[in-house]
Design a protein around this motif. Structure first.
Motif, mmCIF file in Angstrom:
data_model
loop_
_atom_site.group_PDB
_atom_site.id
_atom_site.type_symbol
_atom_site.label_atom_id
_atom_site.label_comp_id
_atom_site.label_asym_id
_atom_site.label_seq_id
_atom_site.Cartn_x
_atom_site.Cartn_y
_atom_site.Cartn_z
ATOM 1 N N GLU A 1 9.988 4.726 -17.827
ATOM 2 C CA GLU A 1 11.283 4.129 -17.479
ATOM 3 C C GLU A 1 11.856 4.720 -16.199
ATOM 4 O O GLU A 1 12.421 4.009 -15.376
ATOM 5 C CB GLU A 1 12.279 4.300 -18.631
ATOM 6 N N GLU A 2 11.723 6.025 -16.041
ATOM 7 C CA GLU A 2 12.227 6.677 -14.831
ATOM 8 C C GLU A 2 11.477 6.190 -13.587
ATOM 9 O O GLU A 2 12.080 5.939 -12.539
ATOM 10 C CB GLU A 2 12.097 8.199 -14.952
ATOM 11 N N ASN B 1 12.379 0.228 -8.709
ATOM 12 C CA ASN B 1 13.363 -0.848 -8.593
ATOM 13 C C ASN B 1 14.401 -0.537 -7.522
ATOM 14 O O ASN B 1 14.796 -1.427 -6.765
ATOM 15 C CB ASN B 1 14.050 -1.112 -9.936
ATOM 16 N N GLU B 2 14.840 0.713 -7.442
ATOM 17 C CA GLU B 2 15.803 1.111 -6.424
ATOM 18 C C GLU B 2 15.221 0.935 -5.029
ATOM 19 O O GLU B 2 15.889 0.419 -4.132
ATOM 20 C CB GLU B 2 16.229 2.579 -6.626
ATOM 21 N N ILE B 3 13.987 1.363 -4.880
ATOM 22 C CA ILE B 3 13.346 1.295 -3.546
ATOM 23 C C ILE B 3 13.112 -0.147 -3.107
ATOM 24 O O ILE B 3 13.269 -0.469 -1.938
ATOM 25 C CB ILE B 3 12.003 2.078 -3.563
ATOM 26 N N THR B 4 12.759 -1.015 -4.029
ATOM 27 C CA THR B 4 12.428 -2.402 -3.655
ATOM 28 C C THR B 4 13.607 -3.367 -3.770
ATOM 29 O O THR B 4 13.461 -4.555 -3.505
ATOM 30 C CB THR B 4 11.260 -2.924 -4.536
ATOM 31 N N ALA B 5 14.786 -2.881 -4.140
ATOM 32 C CA ALA B 5 15.955 -3.745 -4.317
ATOM 33 C C ALA B 5 16.287 -4.525 -3.045
ATOM 34 O O ALA B 5 16.758 -5.669 -3.112
ATOM 35 C CB ALA B 5 17.161 -2.923 -4.762
ATOM 36 N N SER B 6 16.030 -3.945 -1.889
ATOM 37 C CA SER B 6 16.366 -4.633 -0.636
ATOM 38 C C SER B 6 15.539 -5.914 -0.448
ATOM 39 O O SER B 6 15.972 -6.816 0.267
ATOM 40 C CB SER B 6 16.153 -3.691 0.546
ATOM 41 N N LEU B 7 14.388 -6.011 -1.085
ATOM 42 C CA LEU B 7 13.599 -7.241 -0.967
ATOM 43 C C LEU B 7 14.337 -8.430 -1.577
ATOM 44 O O LEU B 7 14.227 -9.554 -1.108
ATOM 45 C CB LEU B 7 12.241 -7.080 -1.678
ATOM 46 N N LYS B 8 15.067 -8.173 -2.626
ATOM 47 C CA LYS B 8 15.790 -9.222 -3.333
ATOM 48 C C LYS B 8 16.968 -9.754 -2.506
ATOM 49 O O LYS B 8 17.362 -10.886 -2.641
ATOM 50 C CB LYS B 8 16.284 -8.672 -4.671
ATOM 51 N N ASN B 9 17.511 -8.916 -1.651
ATOM 52 C CA ASN B 9 18.716 -9.271 -0.899
ATOM 53 C C ASN B 9 18.421 -9.943 0.429
ATOM 54 O O ASN B 9 19.323 -10.178 1.203
ATOM 55 C CB ASN B 9 19.569 -8.009 -0.677
ATOM 56 N N LYS B 10 17.160 -10.217 0.717
ATOM 57 C CA LYS B 10 16.829 -10.830 2.010
ATOM 58 C C LYS B 10 16.918 -12.328 1.949
ATOM 59 O O LYS B 10 16.740 -12.969 0.991
ATOM 60 C CB LYS B 10 15.436 -10.406 2.465
ATOM 61 N N GLU C 1 0.830 -1.212 0.000
ATOM 62 C CA GLU C 1 0.000 0.000 0.000
ATOM 63 C C GLU C 1 0.862 1.259 0.000
ATOM 64 O O GLU C 1 0.589 2.207 -0.741
ATOM 65 C CB GLU C 1 -0.948 0.009 1.212
ATOM 66 N N ASN C 2 1.915 1.272 0.840
ATOM 67 C CA ASN C 2 2.807 2.438 0.907
ATOM 68 C C ASN C 2 3.530 2.663 -0.421
ATOM 69 O O ASN C 2 3.657 3.796 -0.877
ATOM 70 C CB ASN C 2 3.816 2.279 2.044
ATOM 71 N N LEU C 3 4.009 1.588 -1.030
ATOM 72 C CA LEU C 3 4.690 1.718 -2.324
ATOM 73 C C LEU C 3 3.731 2.202 -3.409
ATOM 74 O O LEU C 3 4.127 2.975 -4.291
ATOM 75 C CB LEU C 3 5.330 0.393 -2.731
ATOM 76 N N ASN C 4 2.491 1.765 -3.343
ATOM 77 C CA ASN C 4 1.495 2.219 -4.309
ATOM 78 C C ASN C 4 1.276 3.733 -4.178
ATOM 79 O O ASN C 4 1.210 4.453 -5.173
ATOM 80 C CB ASN C 4 0.188 1.458 -4.122
ATOM 81 N N GLU C 5 1.163 4.211 -2.947
ATOM 82 C CA GLU C 5 0.983 5.655 -2.722
ATOM 83 C C GLU C 5 2.202 6.431 -3.201
ATOM 84 O O GLU C 5 2.066 7.481 -3.829
ATOM 85 C CB GLU C 5 0.699 5.950 -1.239
#
Length: 192
Positions: A176-177, A183-192, A162-166
């Protein structure tokens, strides 16, 4: 090595007309599965008689209709999706053949060669939904994977979505931007 070539999609079953043929244990299982994921699914279940548990489940969902009759091919009119789970393989095969002639997607329970789609394992946490397929080979494996994901996906995942959607709504720039920033904001999900 064999590869799963199924294409996963998420259907809005409240906008489609689904028919289940069979009022026994498998019919109950299929209806329960659909309603667990899509509680407002438009479903008509057709059979000469129904298990009391199936009648009770249908009674709790206004969008589910029970029709106390044997299957007839005219019942396929105005359908999008068919599930056949009678205890008569000839009837199931006939339903499949008639569905194919009408370009309807059809699933014949426990008969992978007569399935245009499978009902896989599903994990739901708020707006997050994950579908699991074993290519029709092992429903038990799909079940175990579903249980695993239910445990490891945090309960508060919906708050993050919900927060990311807002936040996404506030982004400026071209597509693209925006994708790059998300992608930058959610990159940490991939590293868990």
């Amino acid at each position: 090595m064999e590869r799963n070539e199924l294409y996963p999609i998420f259907l809005k079953l409240n906008n489609l007309n689904v028919m289940i043929v069979g009022g026994g244990n498998v019919g109950l299982e299929k209806l329960s599965f659909l309603l667990k994921s899509s509680p407002n699914a438009n479903v008509e279940v057709i059979a000469p008689r129904f298990l009391p548990e199936l009648e009770s489940l249908a009674g709790k969902h206004a969008s589910v209709k029970l029709t106390y009759r044997k299957f007839n091919r005219w019942m396929l009119r105005k359908r999008h999706m068919v599930i056949a789970c009678t205890d008569d393989l000839k009837v199931n095969k006939r339903i499949y053949d008639l569905s194919r002639k009408r370009y309807l997607i059809c699933n014949i329970a426990d008969t992978p060669p007569l399935c245009d789609y499978y009902l896989g394992g599903i994990v739901t946490k708020g707006n997050v939904k994950i579908a699991i397929s074993t290519n029709g080979k092992s429903p038990t494996t799909a079940k175990r994977l579903r249980e695993f994901f239910e445990e490891v996906i945090p309960e508060d995942i919906n708050t993050m979505v919900e927060n990311l959607n807002e936040y996404r709504k506030t982004l400026k720039g071209d597509f693209e931007e925006k994708v790059q920033k998300m992608n930058e904001i959610t990159a940490s999900l991939k590293n868990k």
